[in-house]
Design a protein around this motif. Structure first.
Motif, short mmCIF file in Angstrom:
data_model
loop_
_atom_site.label_atom_id
_atom_site.label_comp_id
_atom_site.label_asym_id
_atom_site.label_seq_id
_atom_site.Cartn_x
_atom_site.Cartn_y
_atom_site.Cartn_z
N ASN A 245 0.82 -1.22 0.00
CA ASN A 245 0.00 0.00 0.00
C ASN A 245 0.86 1.26 0.00
O ASN A 245 0.59 2.22 0.73
CB ASN A 245 -0.93 0.03 1.22
N GLY A 246 1.89 1.24 -0.73
CA GLY A 246 2.73 2.42 -0.84
C GLY A 246 3.66 2.61 0.34
O GLY A 246 4.38 3.60 0.43
N ARG A 247 3.61 1.67 1.29
CA ARG A 247 4.49 1.80 2.45
C ARG A 247 5.52 0.68 2.45
O ARG A 247 5.24 -0.42 2.00
CB ARG A 247 3.66 1.76 3.74
N PHE A 248 6.67 1.00 2.95
CA PHE A 248 7.75 0.01 2.92
C PHE A 248 7.69 -0.88 4.15
O PHE A 248 7.41 -0.41 5.25
CB PHE A 248 9.11 0.71 2.85
N GLN A 249 7.95 -2.14 3.92
CA GLN A 249 7.84 -3.12 4.99
C GLN A 249 9.11 -3.94 5.04
O GLN A 249 9.69 -4.24 3.99
CB GLN A 249 6.69 -4.09 4.70
N LEU A 250 9.49 -4.32 6.23
CA LEU A 250 10.63 -5.20 6.37
C LEU A 250 10.11 -6.61 6.66
O LEU A 250 9.28 -6.79 7.54
CB LEU A 250 11.52 -4.72 7.52
N PHE A 286 12.79 10.94 -3.16
CA PHE A 286 12.85 9.97 -2.07
C PHE A 286 11.93 10.39 -0.94
O PHE A 286 11.23 9.57 -0.37
CB PHE A 286 14.29 9.83 -1.57
N ALA A 287 11.92 11.68 -0.62
CA ALA A 287 11.09 12.17 0.47
C ALA A 287 9.63 11.89 0.18
O ALA A 287 8.88 11.44 1.05
CB ALA A 287 11.33 13.66 0.66
N ASP A 288 9.21 12.11 -1.06
CA ASP A 288 7.81 11.89 -1.43
C ASP A 288 7.41 10.45 -1.22
O ASP A 288 6.37 10.15 -0.63
CB ASP A 288 7.59 12.24 -2.91
N ASP A 289 8.24 9.57 -1.70
CA ASP A 289 7.87 8.15 -1.61
C ASP A 289 7.94 7.63 -0.19
O ASP A 289 7.31 6.64 0.14
CB ASP A 289 8.77 7.31 -2.52
N VAL A 296 2.76 6.55 8.94
CA VAL A 296 2.20 5.43 9.69
C VAL A 296 2.72 5.40 11.11
O VAL A 296 2.00 5.15 12.06
CB VAL A 296 2.54 4.11 9.00
N CYS A 297 3.97 5.69 11.25
CA CYS A 297 4.54 5.55 12.58
C CYS A 297 5.19 6.86 13.01
O CYS A 297 6.33 6.89 13.42
CB CYS A 297 5.53 4.41 12.62
N ALA A 298 4.42 7.89 12.84
CA ALA A 298 4.96 9.21 13.12
C ALA A 298 5.36 9.37 14.57
O ALA A 298 6.33 10.05 14.90
CB ALA A 298 3.95 10.28 12.74
#
Lengths: 1155, 375
Positions: A245-250, A286-289, A296-298
């Motif tokens: 969903n457009g967010r990076f996951q490990l 990079f900042a945009d993406d 999510v985890c502000a």
């Protein structure tokens, strides 16, 4: 430091500019002709002299024995025990002794005897050496009283290590030809394999994806993802970063769920979003993406992040340590498991966080630009695991489990409240654990490693000794880890980056096509090199550690990141200079010769690799349009004043791996050298491997033909080794008169094929004759066969051993008393008085080779076994089973490792070619003998020459094997010249064909080799000119005598009573479903019945008409009556099914009617 | 009319010659009698006059001669008989008592078999069942007309210390080391010419010090014919013929082209002739070395010359070569071949005669039957 920013900028511009390359050349170089070095290829034999074809394997094993074993020892050097804190055992050093075995019966125990590989082959022993350790341990002092003394014991054996032939510890290492032949060893044997329990085993080269490198690829959903397979001595894990969903996951195996990347980063101690963005890249892109992931985890801060991760840890079967909290556990996992190859010292996660940010950066780049995606099949991303590495994995595992066994024993012993004897650990070391584990693994090929949960099968294979080429091909074989069954083309396709590293022709057909490869002629595979000096050197040359910089500097400006073996070292502000400097140092010998340095302008990185398993090859260095190697150097090579290593030392030649090759401009020929050229190929023939090197003029053939020949060259019968007649192999095919091919290639000389050839130069007429040559069949000349064409010796081994039983009874060999029994007398006719056949005697099917007797009783203890009477034994003879008569070639009486008396009988048959035997030229053109016709029927030329073999011309148009035409033409000219023809790959050109034609014309032949032939049958000239000349033909191992089979009646299987299957079991020929369908459609019911039942498993049974069950003859046990029984025929298999169904509580009933 | 005459001249050329074009030879077959109007019924006397034989060269074991005016079938029959059906003596049985050399028994035996044995096969008779079944224990006296016995007993030794020669003694075993063992009265019969290998320097095997060979051999009479035959019994290394070459210059070749034509032929089949009134003042002619033409077709490779040069081979002129293995003199071989051929023809005749007789008897029987039926 030469970090002048202005200068750097200029360089970068120059690199990317589109100025025509010729304008960049130094002014004085333009327009001058480039002088060519004439015999550049002479470097090749010089190379092979130093390195040889199997040098990679041997080097790798040497590294394991001399370096890696010590490292493994260092990592596992101390055993302690909870029961007694004062007790310990410490390994100080480890080494491997010379190959030897325990002495045999007549020598005192504990004495070791040196062994040679040939002895091991013959006696079914393992060629191994003792592993010796220096240890220091404590033991109770002799006087007692709980006092401990420290004991140092040097050279204590803990087991035996199988030794690779020709490695540094092998007895053959550095021996001369004479010394080798004195040991019964073939001096041309390549080595690089093991002898385990008498069989030669090769550890195949395994191809793997390179470890510890970021790979950007598409995941299942088609989105870019980054993955790293981290591999350290302790762990092997895979970490993925994906987009959801457009967010990076490990993603990682040890977590139940994927973890938002920012949480992971915060858990690693990055505090602010700004820091993260700076590390990934502060460009807007990079900042945009990253924004979505950051949102999510502000609010997360480190403790929260750790708690979050701690809740997602997969529970393991090992009990958790009570004292640790979830957060601590999470921290531990992040430190040791996630991207585990990045070291975390004292929980300083800085380096790891930067590394993960870098992965993020690469993904984001890939999201916007497809082309930065990595190619998994690119050979720079592959590593080859050689015998040394494979053995090292196994040894470390075995050594660890050995140590844990020792620890357990110590624990058990020391726990005992009152010990009667003092505990001396040396007496408790498991004596055979290491030996048997290593020997079993090599002998079965099963690599089961507890540490990594690895269970690999088929790691080793029996070295094929069918021909010299087969053995060579096997040792240079590369096996891919990829599944054979999957039908994907990517990993199977020939990758451009394999140029010069892997042979483009040598791969099998069928399911493993493209997955099994072979090394090229000059390929070398690296071994691990020490990282530390390189790291220090890099810092000296101006690499700045990232730890002291903010992220901003790493991503902005014309700054290159520097990696060493996939680990980020830091950044450099003048990368081009840096790379040049490093390369210059390597050429001067200040760095290892196999260290690779390459820069990637797009990713703005410099990669330095010194890890093992990279494939590389030597190339001539070119500078300013001039090759460093000159005629003078070649002359020195020719006069033996210069070796290949001198070229390396003087920086005239260097090794490039695939990645560095990609950063170079390599000219194929000297006339192709331009101003920007950095390297020059030594010779284009080196792109082919050993097997493909046999093919004359392969560059004129359609490529699949070369591939077919690579497979067939391994089946060609010929000579095997100089010691071929001393060997006792299960099956050995030898050609009686092997010949050196007339059309030779340089490779043939390099690999010594001309000394151990497999084939004969046949005089061939390409014509249709008698009609028995259709479908690729060949016509043979009977007189040629009489004179020895294709004559083959077949040697087969039969073995038996005499066992000793626990009751002291022993097997024995006796001379049988036939006592007037004629059959027995005939069977034993060839036995000598010792009950073993005599050498030279002729043996027919069913005759006894060794009259072995086995005691009937092996349980009751016998006092004097020698006095056992004849009738206490039953006969268990070794019988000759072949249909064709054979001669006894050799009889070997020896004892094997378990001191069992061993008898090996080698049987020999000589075969002349017969109808149906397979022949092939060296161009993938195989055919069977269609007919053998007498010489007078053969066509003859104006000079009275008869062909040995006639081949049908229809073999040419569709196969397009022009190389074969050239071979014949060249061979014919070679005969006239009295010199071997050169047919090396990529060497012959149009001009050499012209030269051949001129030679032919000079000697009165047609320029195209076509002659007027006269038919031997009619006596009239053949109304066509016939292509006539010598072609090298191989006799392949497929011979009619080994395959022909028919049976009338014979053995049946026990279960179904149907005829057995297969030639070896004298089986029937199956009438299968499809054949059955034909008969069904034809309506021939009687034939069907006969084939499927009467001639197969007809069974008569008695069925009760009333209940429909099978009963006794005349009695139904179910109905308890004899009134309704009738006999019917059915296949036994049918009866079997009924009874099987009955056993499952299903009652099949037969309903019978009178007809 | 002129045109048809020309055609018939061409046709007649095809009858007599094989035309060797650039692409393929044509008219290779001998046309059957009756194809041409001038063909006559076979007359043995005329045929006899037509057949000519001229010996070109005769050497110890090689002979070549011209045989012209005969049919291809006959020439080929002679060749085939030479290769396969003239008998010789060759080693057929080898009894190995000891062989410690590297060459295995069968291989030594095969090599021994291929050694030509100098013994007149005429004197010997074909091996009887007894000779074929003979082993090393058989008393061969009765078989002296069928078997020649040889012995080979060699032991290889280290060279003496003081000798300059480093090579071991008997390191190479040659055919000269075969020792003839006379059977029965053979010693007397062959006093003048004891049987022995034709060549003394045929390498049988190589040995190293300590290795030895001890074997006994029986030679049988045999030929290279059919499944029972073997190449070792062939009396010739090879025997073959080629057709007499003929080259015609159907068009005039002059000037530089003529030079290039002469230069092209590796066998010097062409020559230059001074000629007036032609370009360059010279023209090409066919030289007297036409016989040597190997049919390399260099002269007709270029289209310009291909028109002018006609290569041909005479169909009924055979240049025969017999390469003997040395057992029988080549001229003798030719005679023997003819004898074998004659025997075969006689055999055929006999069979035909017998067949005729059988048919006559059958016919008589049928007649008798008919008569009986009638009565």
């Amino acid at each position: 430091m030469d970090g002048d920013p202005v200068k750097v900028k200029e360089e970068v511009i120059a690199e990317n500019s589109s100025i025509p390359s010729c304008l960049l050349a130094p002014a004085d170089q333009i327009g001058k002709p480039i002088k060519t070095v004439k015999d550049k290829w002479r470097l090749l034999p010089a190379f092979l002299k130093v390195r040889g074809l199997t040098k990679q394997q041997i080097d790798s094993f040497n590294y394991f024995l001399n370096v890696d074993m010590k490292l493994i020892l260092k990592a596992n050097n101390k055993i302690t025990c909870d029961a007694d804190p004062g007790w310990y055992l410490e390994y100080k050093d480890i080494r491997v002794g010379p190959p030897n075995v325990d002495a045999f019966c007549d020598r005192p125990a504990g004495v070791n005897e040196g062994i040679t590989p040939q002895q091991c082959r013959l006696r079914d022993m393992t060629y191994y050496a003792q592993i010796l350790v220096d240890i220091e341990y404590t033991r109770d002092q002799a006087g007692g009283g709980g006092k401990k003394e420290r004991v140092r014991k040097d050279n204590h054996p803990i087991g035996r290590m199988p030794i690779m032939l020709r490695c540094s510890h092998c007895v053959l290492n550095g021996k001369s030809e004479t010394e080798m032949s004195a040991m019964g060893e073939c001096p041309l044997d390549p080595g690089g394999y093991f002898v385990v329990r008498g069989t030669e085993k090769v550890i195949l080269i395994q191809e793997q994806l390179s470890k510890n490198r970021i790979i950007i690829e598409r995941d299942a959903k088609g989105q870019p993802s980054a993955s790293v397979t981290s591999s350290t001595a302790k762990t092997k894990t895979k970490t993925n970063i994906t987009i959801k969903n457009g967010r990076f996951q490990l993603k990682h195996n040890s977590f139940t769920d994927s973890i938002p990347i920012v949480i992971a980063l915060k858990a690693m101690g990055l505090t602010s979003d700004q820091e993260i963005i700076q590390l990934v890249g502060s460009e807007a892109l990079f900042a945009d993406d990253l924004a979505a992931s950051l949102e999510v985890c502000a609010t997360e801060i480190r403790p929260q992040a750790l708690d979050y991760i701690g809740n997602k840890i997969k529970p393991t079967k090992f009990a958790r340590r009570q004292q640790s909290t979830k957060a601590e556990e999470a921290r531990e996992k992040l430190a040791t498991v996630v991207v585990s190859h990045v070291p975390v010292v004292k929980y300083d996660f800085r380096a790891k966080a930067i590394y993960i940010c870098l992965m993020l950066r690469r993904i984001i780049q890939a999201m916007h630009d497809e082309t930065v995606m990595d190619d998994k099949d690119y050979y720079g991303n592959k590593r080859l695991e050689l015998a040394g590495q494979t053995m090292s994995l196994l040894f470390e595992d075995v050594f660890k489990s050995f140590n844990s066994d020792v620890q357990k024993i110590a624990q058990k012993q020391l726990e005992k409240p009152s010990r009667t004897t003092t505990f001396d650990v040396l007496k408790y070391l498991p004596p055979t654990k290491i030996t048997s584990a290593l020997v079993n693994a090599i002998s079965t090929g099963n690599w089961n490693l507890r540490r990594f949960g690895m269970e690999r099968q088929g790691v080793t294979q029996v070295l094929s000794r069918l021909s010299y080429i087969a053995a060579l091909g096997m040792i240079t074989r590369v096996q891919s880890q990829f599944e054979k069954t999957r039908k994907v083309s990517g990993p199977r396709a020939l990758q451009p980056s394999q140029w010069g590293m892997l042979c483009p022709a040598d791969t099998p057909e069928g399911e493993s096509c493209g997955l099994v490869k072979n090394l090229s002629l000059m390929t070398h595979v690296t071994t691990d090199d020490d990282e530390l000096p390189i790291e220090l050197l890099c810092y000296d040359l101006g690499v700045e550690d990232l730890g002291i910089l903010s992220g901003e500097e790493a991503t902005l400006g014309n700054v290159y990141l520097v990696f060493l073996n996939g680990l980020l070292l830091g950044l450099h502000r003048a990368p081009k200079n840096f790379v040049q400097l490093l390369r210059a140092m390597r050429r001067r010998g200040r760095l290892g010769e196999f260290v690779s340095i390459y820069s990637n302008a797009r990713q703005r990185t410099v990669h330095i690799s010194c890890d093992g398993g990279r494939v590389c090859r030597p190339l001539i260095i070119v500078k300013n349009g001039r090759s460093f190697v000159t005629d003078q150097h070649i002359k020195e090579v020719l006069s033996n004043c210069r070796t290949f290593s001198d070229f390396l030392k003087e920086g005239l030649i260097e090794y490039l791996d695939v990645n560095e090759e990609n950063d170079s401009l390599i000219a194929l020929y000297e006339h192709g050298i331009g101003p920007k050229t950095t390297h020059l190929e030594i010779d284009p023939l080196t792109v082919m491997g050993a097997c493909a090197g046999l093919i004359p003029n392969p560059h004129h053939n359609q490529s699949p033909r070369n591939t077919y020949q690579c497979a067939m060259g391994k089946q060609a019968i010929g000579a095997i080794a100089y010691n071929q007649l001393q060997r006792i192999d299960t099956l050995l095919y030898l050609l009686v008169y092997p010949q050196r091919p007339l059309a030779q290639t340089k490779t043939i000389e390099f690999i010594n094929f001309h000394r151990i050839p497999a084939g004969q130069n046949a005089t061939v007429a390409v014509m249709s004759y008698t009609g028995y040559d259709i479908e690729d069949a060949v016509v043979l000349n009977r007189s040629a066969v009489d004179r020895g064409f294709g004559r083959t010796i077949v040697l087969k081994k039969s073995t038996t051993s005499l066992k000793r039983y626990s009751n002291a009874a022993e097997d024995r060999i006796t001379y049988p008393q036939s006592g007037g029994n004629e059959r027995l007398a005939l069977r034993t006719a060839n036995l000598d008085r010792d009950g073993i056949v005599g050498v030279g005697s002729k043996v027919s099917q069913g005759q006894i080779l060794v009259n072995k007797m086995v005691p009937k009783d092996i349980s009751t203890v016998i006092n004097n076994p020698d006095e056992l009477r004849e009738d206490a034994f039953k006969s268990a003879p070794l019988v000759y089973k072949d249909k064709a008569d054979g001669y006894v070639d050799q009889v070997l009486l020896t004892s094997n490792h378990d001191e069992h008396f061993l008898v090996k009988v080698l049987m020999r048959t000589t075969r002349r070619p017969e109808l149906g035997d397979k022949f092939s030229s060296r161009h993938g053109q195989k055919g069977v003998t269609g007919i053998i016709i007498p010489q007078e029927d053969m066509p003859f030329t104006e000079e009275g020459l008869c062909p040995d073999l006639i081949m049908n011309p229809h073999g040419f148009p569709s196969r397009m094997t022009v190389g074969k035409l050239l071979e014949m033409l060249g061979g014919k000219a070679a005969l006239m010249n009295g010199k071997f023809a050169d047919a090396t790959a990529f060497a012959s050109t149009a001009s050499s064909v012209q030269a051949i034609s001129d030679t032919l014309v000079l000697h009165g032949y047609h320029f195209g080799g076509k002659e007027l032939l006269t038919s031997g049958i009619t006596g009239e000239p053949v109304p066509a000119y016939i292509f006539f000349g010598p072609i090298y033909y191989q006799k392949l191992k497929h011979m009619v005598q080994d395959k022909m089979h028919a049976r009338h009646k014979g053995p049946r299987t026990v279960l179904t009573r149907q005829p057995t299957e297969g030639r070896s079991k004298d089986g029937g020929l199956r009438l299968g479903e499809m054949e059955r369908d034909c008969l069904v459609s034809y309506g021939s019911s009687a034939l069907l019945l006969e084939r499927l039942m009467i001639s197969s498993d007809e069974f008569q049974c008695h069925v009760c008409k009333k209940c429909g069950l099978i009963g006794y003859p005349g009695w139904c046990q179910n109905c308890k009556t004899n009134l309704h029984m009738s006999m019917i025929q059915m296949p036994y298999a049918c009866k079997l099914v009924f009874h099987e169904l009955q056993s499952m509580n299903i009652v099949p009933r037969l309903r019978l009617e009178d007809m | 009319m002129m045109k048809s005459e020309k055609m018939s001249a061409d046709l007649r050329f095809f009858k007599e010659y094989v035309i060797c074009n650039g692409t393929a030879p044509t008219h290779t077959t001998t046309y059957s009698p009756g194809t041409f109007p001038e063909d006559e019924v076979l007359d043995i006397n005329k045929w006899r006059d037509r057949v000519k034989m001229k010996i070109l060269e005769i050497k110890e074991d090689q002979m070549s001669f011209d045989l012209s005016g005969i049919e291809v079938a006959l020439a080929n029959s002679i060749r085939r008989v030479l290769l396969a059906e003239v008998p010789t003596m060759a080693i057929e049985k080898v009894f190995v008592y000891n062989n410690t050399g590297v060459l295995r028994d069968e291989l030594v035996a095969q090599r021994l078999g291929l050694i030509p044995i100098m013994a007149d096969p005429e004197i010997f008779s074909w091996p009887s069942a007894e000779a074929k079944g003979a082993d090393e224990t058989t008393n061969l006296d009765k078989l002296e007309k069928e078997v020649i016995k040889f012995k080979l007993k060699v032991k290889c030794k280290k060279p003496p210390h003081d000798s300059a020669d480093k090579e071991p003694i008997n390191g190479k075993v040659f055919s000269s080391q075969l020792e003839w063992i006379p059977i029965g009265k053979q010693a007397e019969t062959f006093k003048s010419s004891p049987p022995a290998p034709v060549h003394d320097d045929i390498l049988i095997t190589r040995l190293r010090p300590g290795q030895e060979l001890d074997m006994e051999m029986h030679c049988h009479k045999g030929n290279n014919c059919g499944d029972r035959g073997h190449a070792k019994w062939s009396p010739v290394a090879t025997a073959w013929y080629r057709l007499l070459p003929r080259i015609d210059l159907v068009e005039e070749v002059t000037g530089d082209l003529a030079d290039s034509l002469v230069k092209k032929c590796p066998m010097d089949c062409f020559d230059i002739e001074e000629a007036h009134g032609v370009p360059g003042g010279r023209r090409a002619i066919v030289s007297d070395k036409v016989r040597d033409c190997t049919l390399c077709r260099e002269c007709i490779r270029e289209p310009e010359l291909a028109k002018a040069v006609r290569l041909a081979r005479k169909k009924d002129h055979f240049i025969f070569t017999i390469e003997s293995t040395g057992i029988i003199k080549p001229a003798q071989l030719f005679k023997q071949a003819l004898q074998v051929l004659k025997g075969k023809a006689q055999n055929m005749l006999d069979h035909l005669e017998q067949l005729e007789g059988d048919l006559a008897v059958q016919a008589m029987e049928v007649d008798e039957d008919n008569q009986q039926a009638e009565s």
